[in-house]
Design an enzyme around this catalytic site. Sequence first.
Site, mmCIF file in Angstrom:
data_model
loop_
_atom_site.group_PDB
_atom_site.id
_atom_site.type_symbol
_atom_site.label_atom_id
_atom_site.label_comp_id
_atom_site.label_asym_id
_atom_site.label_seq_id
_atom_site.Cartn_x
_atom_site.Cartn_y
_atom_site.Cartn_z
ATOM 1 N NE ARG A 37 7.378 -1.875 -5.643
ATOM 2 C CZ ARG A 37 6.617 -2.702 -5.946
ATOM 3 N NH1 ARG A 37 6.477 -3.093 -7.132
ATOM 4 N NH2 ARG A 37 5.836 -3.348 -5.168
ATOM 5 C CB ILE A 184 -7.681 -7.360 -5.294
ATOM 6 C CG1 ILE A 184 -6.894 -6.405 -4.738
ATOM 7 C CG2 ILE A 184 -7.099 -7.861 -6.713
ATOM 8 C CD1 ILE A 184 -5.673 -6.960 -4.388
ATOM 9 C CG HIS A 444 -30.625 20.746 -4.549
ATOM 10 N ND1 HIS A 444 -31.074 19.523 -4.289
ATOM 11 C CD2 HIS A 444 -31.545 21.198 -5.610
ATOM 12 C CE1 HIS A 444 -31.871 19.285 -5.480
ATOM 13 N NE2 HIS A 444 -32.277 20.252 -6.086
HETATM 14 P P1 FAD Z 1 3.837 -0.732 -0.382
HETATM 15 O O1 FAD Z 1 3.058 0.180 -0.986
HETATM 16 O O2 FAD Z 1 3.592 -2.273 -0.531
HETATM 17 O O3 FAD Z 1 5.208 -0.517 -0.343
HETATM 18 C C1 FAD Z 1 6.580 -1.277 0.333
HETATM 19 C C2 FAD Z 1 7.610 -1.001 -0.479
HETATM 20 O O4 FAD Z 1 8.739 -1.549 0.037
HETATM 21 C C3 FAD Z 1 7.669 -1.734 -1.921
HETATM 22 O O5 FAD Z 1 8.073 -0.817 -2.848
HETATM 23 C C4 FAD Z 1 8.766 -2.612 -1.743
HETATM 24 O O6 FAD Z 1 9.522 -2.969 -2.957
HETATM 25 C C5 FAD Z 1 9.629 -2.106 -0.689
HETATM 26 N N1 FAD Z 1 10.481 -3.128 0.139
HETATM 27 C C6 FAD Z 1 10.106 -4.469 0.602
HETATM 28 N N2 FAD Z 1 10.956 -5.104 1.302
HETATM 29 C C7 FAD Z 1 12.159 -3.959 1.223
HETATM 30 C C8 FAD Z 1 13.416 -4.232 1.585
HETATM 31 N N3 FAD Z 1 13.819 -5.370 2.298
HETATM 32 N N4 FAD Z 1 13.955 -3.170 1.286
HETATM 33 C C9 FAD Z 1 13.589 -2.015 0.909
HETATM 34 N N5 FAD Z 1 12.383 -1.738 0.136
HETATM 35 C C10 FAD Z 1 11.852 -2.984 0.462
HETATM 36 N N6 FAD Z 1 -5.370 0.862 -1.111
HETATM 37 C C11 FAD Z 1 -5.934 1.958 -1.069
HETATM 38 O O7 FAD Z 1 -6.177 2.489 -0.064
HETATM 39 N N7 FAD Z 1 -6.720 2.430 -2.174
HETATM 40 C C12 FAD Z 1 -6.688 1.635 -3.291
HETATM 41 O O8 FAD Z 1 -7.500 1.999 -4.251
HETATM 42 C C13 FAD Z 1 -6.034 0.367 -3.435
HETATM 43 N N8 FAD Z 1 -5.900 -0.448 -4.556
HETATM 44 C C14 FAD Z 1 -5.132 -1.170 -4.483
HETATM 45 C C15 FAD Z 1 -5.270 -2.207 -5.696
HETATM 46 C C16 FAD Z 1 -4.184 -3.278 -6.044
HETATM 47 C C17 FAD Z 1 -4.391 -3.761 -7.183
HETATM 48 C C18 FAD Z 1 -3.600 -3.553 -4.607
HETATM 49 C C19 FAD Z 1 -2.495 -4.753 -4.847
HETATM 50 C C20 FAD Z 1 -3.318 -2.911 -3.616
HETATM 51 C C21 FAD Z 1 -4.262 -1.692 -3.603
HETATM 52 N N9 FAD Z 1 -4.210 -0.983 -2.335
HETATM 53 C C22 FAD Z 1 -5.158 0.036 -2.285
HETATM 54 C C23 FAD Z 1 -3.436 -1.472 -1.163
HETATM 55 C C24 FAD Z 1 -2.295 -0.479 -1.115
HETATM 56 O O9 FAD Z 1 -1.367 -0.675 -2.086
HETATM 57 C C25 FAD Z 1 -1.364 -0.679 0.281
HETATM 58 O O10 FAD Z 1 -2.281 -0.810 1.279
HETATM 59 C C26 FAD Z 1 -0.260 0.365 0.412
HETATM 60 O O11 FAD Z 1 0.492 0.236 -0.837
HETATM 61 C C27 FAD Z 1 0.574 -0.005 1.501
HETATM 62 O O12 FAD Z 1 1.547 1.029 1.599
HETATM 63 P P2 FAD Z 1 3.055 0.449 2.189
HETATM 64 O O13 FAD Z 1 3.786 1.861 2.049
HETATM 65 O O14 FAD Z 1 2.668 0.112 3.469
HETATM 66 O O15 FAD Z 1 3.702 -0.560 1.431
HETATM 67 P P1 NAD Z 2 -9.334 -9.195 0.624
HETATM 68 O O1 NAD Z 2 -9.200 -9.722 1.923
HETATM 69 O O2 NAD Z 2 -10.119 -8.071 0.382
HETATM 70 O O3 NAD Z 2 -10.447 -10.408 -0.018
HETATM 71 C C1 NAD Z 2 -10.148 -11.786 -0.254
HETATM 72 C C2 NAD Z 2 -11.247 -12.657 -0.339
HETATM 73 O O4 NAD Z 2 -10.888 -13.991 -0.537
HETATM 74 C C3 NAD Z 2 -11.986 -12.674 0.901
HETATM 75 O O5 NAD Z 2 -13.283 -12.278 0.535
HETATM 76 C C4 NAD Z 2 -11.834 -13.978 1.642
HETATM 77 O O6 NAD Z 2 -12.710 -14.574 1.984
HETATM 78 C C5 NAD Z 2 -11.543 -14.754 0.105
HETATM 79 N N1 NAD Z 2 -10.792 -15.837 -0.123
HETATM 80 C C6 NAD Z 2 -9.546 -16.455 1.008
HETATM 81 N N2 NAD Z 2 -9.226 -17.551 0.701
HETATM 82 C C7 NAD Z 2 -10.091 -18.063 -0.333
HETATM 83 C C8 NAD Z 2 -10.226 -19.198 -1.165
HETATM 84 N N3 NAD Z 2 -9.214 -20.304 -0.899
HETATM 85 N N4 NAD Z 2 -10.959 -19.525 -2.086
HETATM 86 C C9 NAD Z 2 -11.898 -18.528 -2.162
HETATM 87 N N5 NAD Z 2 -11.882 -17.318 -1.577
HETATM 88 C C10 NAD Z 2 -10.914 -17.270 -0.607
HETATM 89 O O7 NAD Z 2 -8.069 -9.482 -0.161
HETATM 90 P P2 NAD Z 2 -7.690 -8.701 -1.770
HETATM 91 O O8 NAD Z 2 -9.006 -8.496 -2.304
HETATM 92 O O9 NAD Z 2 -6.710 -9.531 -2.255
HETATM 93 O O10 NAD Z 2 -6.972 -7.465 -1.527
HETATM 94 C C11 NAD Z 2 -5.891 -7.471 -0.635
HETATM 95 C C12 NAD Z 2 -5.787 -6.284 0.317
HETATM 96 O O11 NAD Z 2 -5.474 -5.140 -0.594
HETATM 97 C C13 NAD Z 2 -6.950 -5.910 1.041
HETATM 98 O O12 NAD Z 2 -6.549 -5.806 2.397
HETATM 99 C C14 NAD Z 2 -7.466 -4.388 0.334
HETATM 100 O O13 NAD Z 2 -7.608 -3.683 1.750
HETATM 101 C C15 NAD Z 2 -6.205 -3.928 -0.383
HETATM 102 N N6 NAD Z 2 -6.874 -3.263 -1.342
HETATM 103 C C16 NAD Z 2 -7.516 -2.054 -1.244
HETATM 104 C C17 NAD Z 2 -8.407 -1.586 -2.419
HETATM 105 C C18 NAD Z 2 -9.030 -0.355 -2.248
HETATM 106 O O14 NAD Z 2 -8.924 0.306 -0.966
HETATM 107 N N7 NAD Z 2 -10.188 0.012 -2.939
HETATM 108 C C19 NAD Z 2 -7.913 -2.060 -3.461
HETATM 109 C C20 NAD Z 2 -7.358 -3.287 -3.784
HETATM 110 C C21 NAD Z 2 -6.650 -3.803 -2.528
#
Ligand code: FAD
Ligand code: NAD
Length: 465
Positions: A37, A184, A444
């Site tokens: 990235r 999400i 509180h």
């Molecule tokens: P990632 O953060 O996915 O990082 C993996 C990195 O590896 C990436 O930068 C990628 O480019 C790199 N990579 C992949 N393949 C290779 C390769 N071959 N060589 C080198 N680099 C590589 N979690 C929370 O706890 N709280 C939240 O509020 C929250 N909000 C979220 C909102 C959204 C919209 C999304 C999509 C996710 C959210 N999550 C949240 C989930 C959280 O982002 C992930 O659980 C977390 O980022 C996972 O961390 P990671 O280090 O395992 O992987």
């Molecule tokens: P999710 O697993 O939270 O929810 C996906 C939902 O889609 C489920 O309720 C499932 O039943 C439904 N679904 C699956 N297939 C479907 C279909 N064909 N039609 C209709 N509904 C369907 O997944 P997400 O919201 O994409 O989030 C992905 C991951 O990112 C989660 O594991 C979450 O832990 C992480 N995340 C965490 C945070 C946070 O911690 N606040 C925020 C964003 C994402």
Amino acid sequence: MSDFDYDVLVIGAGPGGYVAAIRAAQLGLKTACADGRETLGGTCLNVGCIPSKAMLHASEYFDAAANGAMAKMGIDVTPKLNLPAMHAQRVDAVKGLTAGIEFLFKKNKVDWLKGYAAFTGKDSVEVAGKTYRAKNIIIATGSSVTPLPGVEVDNDKQIIVDSTGALELAKVPGHMVVIGGGVIGLELGSVWRRLGAKVTCVEFLDQILPGMDADVRKDANRIFKKQGIEFKLKTKVTGAVVKGKKAVLTLEPAAGGDAETLEADVVLVSIGRRPNTDGLALDKAGLTVNARGQIETDHDFRTAVDGIWAIGDVIPGPMLAHKAEDEGIACAENIAGQTGIVNHDVIPSVVYTWPEIAGVGLTEEQAKEKGEVKVGKFPMAGNSRAKTNHEPDGFVKIIADAKTDRVLGVWCIASVAGTMIAQAAQAMEFGATSEDIAYTCHAHPTHSEAVKEAAMAVTGKPIHI
Ligand code: FAD
Ligand code: NAD
């Protein structure tokens, strides 16, 4: 060390990988971290936790001004949306925090290898045309969006988008259809609903937020409906076609039946995420993935191949940034010969909607499957601070073992549930009973007093209800 370039080479600079790299370097190990990235921080900092919270926070203010919440407190305002400025503060937050990781890498002498890594052997990887040997390799490649067959995401067109596209919409959609009532869908659906979109959430199951406590799921559904999100539960999307500037979705009952169509200006595909292992050439290292595409590890984060470790979204468990971070620390400590442990029974999860939804430990349903339980519940409407702040929705629920009184799970819906859940996680980590929480003095007036009252309710003696 002579023929090794590094003691530790981490693949992926998300919250799992960058934290593991910093911890390894702090422990005196020569460390590199590969990521292709433009900026460090992975999904979380670039397109996940941070930008989504920037939009949630800003849209929360807009909504409070627009929906009369501010007027209730004597502040009469008519908000005017400046969406480019709202996006700019999101981009700014991401820029600042990702640059912060780059600074921390420099400070701790972690080399950032810019590029995507692929195994060339069990102790070597190639990054941007160069081969590196490392005594230990940590796979922290995270996850990406699960595609939905028949519904093709094209973030550039801004009609059918994934979470990354939904963070960057250039205008507020008239009608947004969210596929998936998970974290999400509800967080990003809330952002655009607050800014003026009509939002319909299509969920395959009979209730939103699978994996959470049943009471929480039901009450969350009621609250979101009250806010104006329309739900189509037990419904699946079987396809979508883009017609001009709109998408036409085909929906069917999950159990089968007559199809219907639904028109949307924007469709958000949020049906889950899947581990990133494509391109890693795992076979060259002698590694395989399980049926869900994840890399299996033991309790210490060792994979089946000696010297290769894995953490974060790419291994089994909840896909959460703090889980990945804690695994990163523990994994680095294990590599350094220390005892790194993550208690996977106590990983809090938070949905950052309004109100927030949070939980840690077992749901009431899971706890009942294991044995007899006692449950205490306290409504936020009975909490003086929540009531004063005009935040009556939600509750705290504590599930304790009927015999030992040990707390097995805590669930809450409250404006600051994400902050409140920390004390529950800490109490559980220390093996607290509900009585321990009930007899801990809570300041509180705070929302956290509801945790104390729910603990008191486990034995039937809350004060304010
Ligand atoms: P990632 O953060 O996915 O990082 C993996 C990195 O590896 C990436 O930068 C990628 O480019 C790199 N990579 C992949 N393949 C290779 C390769 N071959 N060589 C080198 N680099 C590589 N979690 C929370 O706890 N709280 C939240 O509020 C929250 N909000 C979220 C909102 C959204 C919209 C999304 C999509 C996710 C959210 N999550 C949240 C989930 C959280 O982002 C992930 O659980 C977390 O980022 C996972 O961390 P990671 O280090 O395992 O992987
Ligand atoms: P999710 O697993 O939270 O929810 C996906 C939902 O889609 C489920 O309720 C499932 O039943 C439904 N679904 C699956 N297939 C479907 C279909 N064909 N039609 C209709 N509904 C369907 O997944 P997400 O919201 O994409 O989030 C992905 C991951 O990112 C989660 O594991 C979450 O832990 C992480 N995340 C965490 C945070 C946070 O911690 N606040 C925020 C964003 C994402």
